[in-house]
Structure formats: C-alpha cells, structure tokens
Design a protein around this motif. Structure first.
Motif, PDB file in Angstrom:
ATOM      1  N   ASN A  79       0.867  -1.176   0.000  1.00 54.28           N
ATOM      2  CA  ASN A  79       0.000   0.000   0.000  1.00 54.28           C
ATOM      3  C   ASN A  79       0.905   1.228   0.000  1.00 54.28           C
ATOM      4  OD1 ASN A  79      -2.846  -1.157   0.621  1.00 54.28           O
ATOM      5  ND2 ASN A  79      -1.443  -2.194   1.999  1.00 54.28           N
ATOM      6  N   LYS A  80       1.197   1.768  -1.174  1.00 58.44           N
ATOM      7  CA  LYS A  80       2.134   2.897  -1.270  1.00 58.44           C
ATOM      8  C   LYS A  80       1.515   4.140  -0.653  1.00 58.44           C
ATOM      9  CE  LYS A  80       5.337   5.045  -4.330  1.00 58.44           C
ATOM     10  NZ  LYS A  80       6.213   4.782  -5.420  1.00 58.44           N
ATOM     11  N   PHE A  81       2.339   4.845   0.143  1.00 57.54           N
ATOM     12  CA  PHE A  81       1.807   6.076   0.722  1.00 57.54           C
ATOM     13  C   PHE A  81       2.616   7.309   0.359  1.00 57.54           C
ATOM     14  CE2 PHE A  81       4.652   6.796   4.349  1.00 57.54           C
ATOM     15  CZ  PHE A  81       5.208   5.548   4.546  1.00 57.54           C
ATOM     16  N   THR A  82       3.853   7.174  -0.081  1.00 57.55           N
ATOM     17  CA  THR A  82       4.618   8.305  -0.621  1.00 57.55           C
ATOM     18  C   THR A  82       5.625   7.757  -1.624  1.00 57.55           C
ATOM     19  OG1 THR A  82       6.546   8.305   0.857  1.00 57.55           O
ATOM     20  CG2 THR A  82       4.582   9.418   1.671  1.00 57.55           C
ATOM     21  N   GLU A  83       6.280   8.649  -2.321  1.00 56.15           N
ATOM     22  CA  GLU A  83       7.335   8.232  -3.250  1.00 56.15           C
ATOM     23  C   GLU A  83       8.551   7.705  -2.496  1.00 56.15           C
ATOM     24  OE1 GLU A  83       8.260  11.439  -5.859  1.00 56.15           O
ATOM     25  OE2 GLU A  83       6.247  11.470  -6.737  1.00 56.15           O
ATOM     26  N   LYS A  84       8.651   7.996  -1.224  1.00 60.25           N
ATOM     27  CA  LYS A  84       9.820   7.613  -0.425  1.00 60.25           C
ATOM     28  C   LYS A  84       9.593   6.392   0.451  1.00 60.25           C
ATOM     29  CE  LYS A  84      12.802  11.136  -1.030  1.00 60.25           C
ATOM     30  NZ  LYS A  84      14.205  10.989  -1.257  1.00 60.25           N
ATOM     31  N   GLY A  85       8.423   5.771   0.371  1.00 59.02           N
ATOM     32  CA  GLY A  85       8.211   4.615   1.227  1.00 59.02           C
ATOM     33  C   GLY A  85       6.892   3.920   0.972  1.00 59.02           C
ATOM     34  N   ASN A  86       6.757   2.778   1.592  1.00 58.64           N
ATOM     35  CA  ASN A  86       5.556   1.953   1.452  1.00 58.64           C
ATOM     36  C   ASN A  86       5.140   1.373   2.794  1.00 58.64           C
ATOM     37  OD1 ASN A  86       5.069   1.689  -1.524  1.00 58.64           O
ATOM     38  ND2 ASN A  86       7.163   0.952  -1.450  1.00 58.64           N
ATOM     39  N   VAL A  87       3.878   1.016   2.870  1.00 55.99           N
ATOM     40  CA  VAL A  87       3.380   0.154   3.932  1.00 55.99           C
ATOM     41  C   VAL A  87       3.169  -1.197   3.270  1.00 55.99           C
ATOM     42  CG1 VAL A  87       1.480  -0.344   5.505  1.00 55.99           C
ATOM     43  CG2 VAL A  87       2.260   2.015   5.192  1.00 55.99           C
ATOM     44  N   VAL A  88       3.851  -2.217   3.782  1.00 49.46           N
ATOM     45  CA  VAL A  88       3.828  -3.538   3.170  1.00 49.46           C
ATOM     46  C   VAL A  88       3.349  -4.542   4.211  1.00 49.46           C
ATOM     47  CG1 VAL A  88       5.218  -5.300   2.025  1.00 49.46           C
ATOM     48  CG2 VAL A  88       5.783  -2.890   1.721  1.00 49.46           C
ATOM     49  N   PHE A  89       2.308  -5.304   3.883  1.00 51.45           N
ATOM     50  CA  PHE A  89       1.868  -6.374   4.756  1.00 51.45           C
ATOM     51  C   PHE A  89       2.436  -7.673   4.219  1.00 51.45           C
ATOM     52  CE2 PHE A  89      -1.334  -3.086   5.286  1.00 51.45           C
ATOM     53  CZ  PHE A  89      -1.349  -2.978   6.663  1.00 51.45           C
TER      54      PHE A  89
END
Length: 110
Positions: A28-38
């Motif tokens: 679940n991408k939330f910014t160009e600099k990071g992700n939330v990954v399950f």
C-alpha cells in the motif's frame, strides 16, 4: 491522506501477490519515499537472507511468531514486537510458528 487499519489486515486479499518462496505481500504505497507492506508468512515459510541498498524498514509483528535475523542477530518475535532494519543490512524472516505470521513492514527509501 491515505490510512490503513492494521486490525483489518487479513480480512481482504485485494492487492495480495504470492512470492515463489510461498509467502504473500500486499503493498500500500503512501509516498514516493516509502511503502506500507503487509507480509503474510504461512507456517514453515521464509524469505531469503538479503539486504537493500536504498531502503530501511520497520517491522511490526501483527500476528503469529517466528524468527527474524537482522545483521548477525536472530531474535524470536511475536505479536506486538517491533524491529528496525538499517540500510545495507542483511535480514530474513522465518515463520517458526503454527499460524500465519503477519508483519506490517514500513519502508523508507533513501
């Protein structure tokens, strides 16, 4: 603003893909600099020992138990534990338990 409720993780398989190693991922991408990954590791599955040149990660154990190696250390982990993986540090997750190990992984790109 995009928000996620970690207690609803696992209730849907939308956007989930399974890796050749047998565990599943929902990004679940939330910014160009990071992700939330399950990450969903069925009993007996693991990822390969690996590192990232441009990503730091924080793991939050949502469900289950297992072993996480970060650098030269291996720790038994369970629900509620939080771990940090620095840049260029080898790490691995192993589900050593009897239920699916669910990890919320927050990644930060550099």
């Amino acid at each position: 603003m995009e928000k996620l409720n970690i207690f609803e993780v696992g209730e849907t398989k939308e956007g989930v893909s399974t890796t050749p190693a047998g565990f599943s991922i929902r990004v679940n991408k939330f910014t160009e600099k990071g992700n939330v990954v399950f990450l969903y590791y069925p009993p007996g599955t693991k990822n390969e020992l690996h590192s990232h040149d441009d990503i730091e990660t924080v793991y939050y154990i949502v469900q289950g138990e297992g072993k996480v190696t970060i650098g030269d250390e291996t720790e038994h982990v369970k629900k509620g534990d939080v771990l940090f993986t620095p840049l260029k540090t080898k790490h691995q997750v192993v589900n050593a338990g009897k239920e699916t190990l669910i990890i919320l992984e927050v990644t930060f790109k550099h």
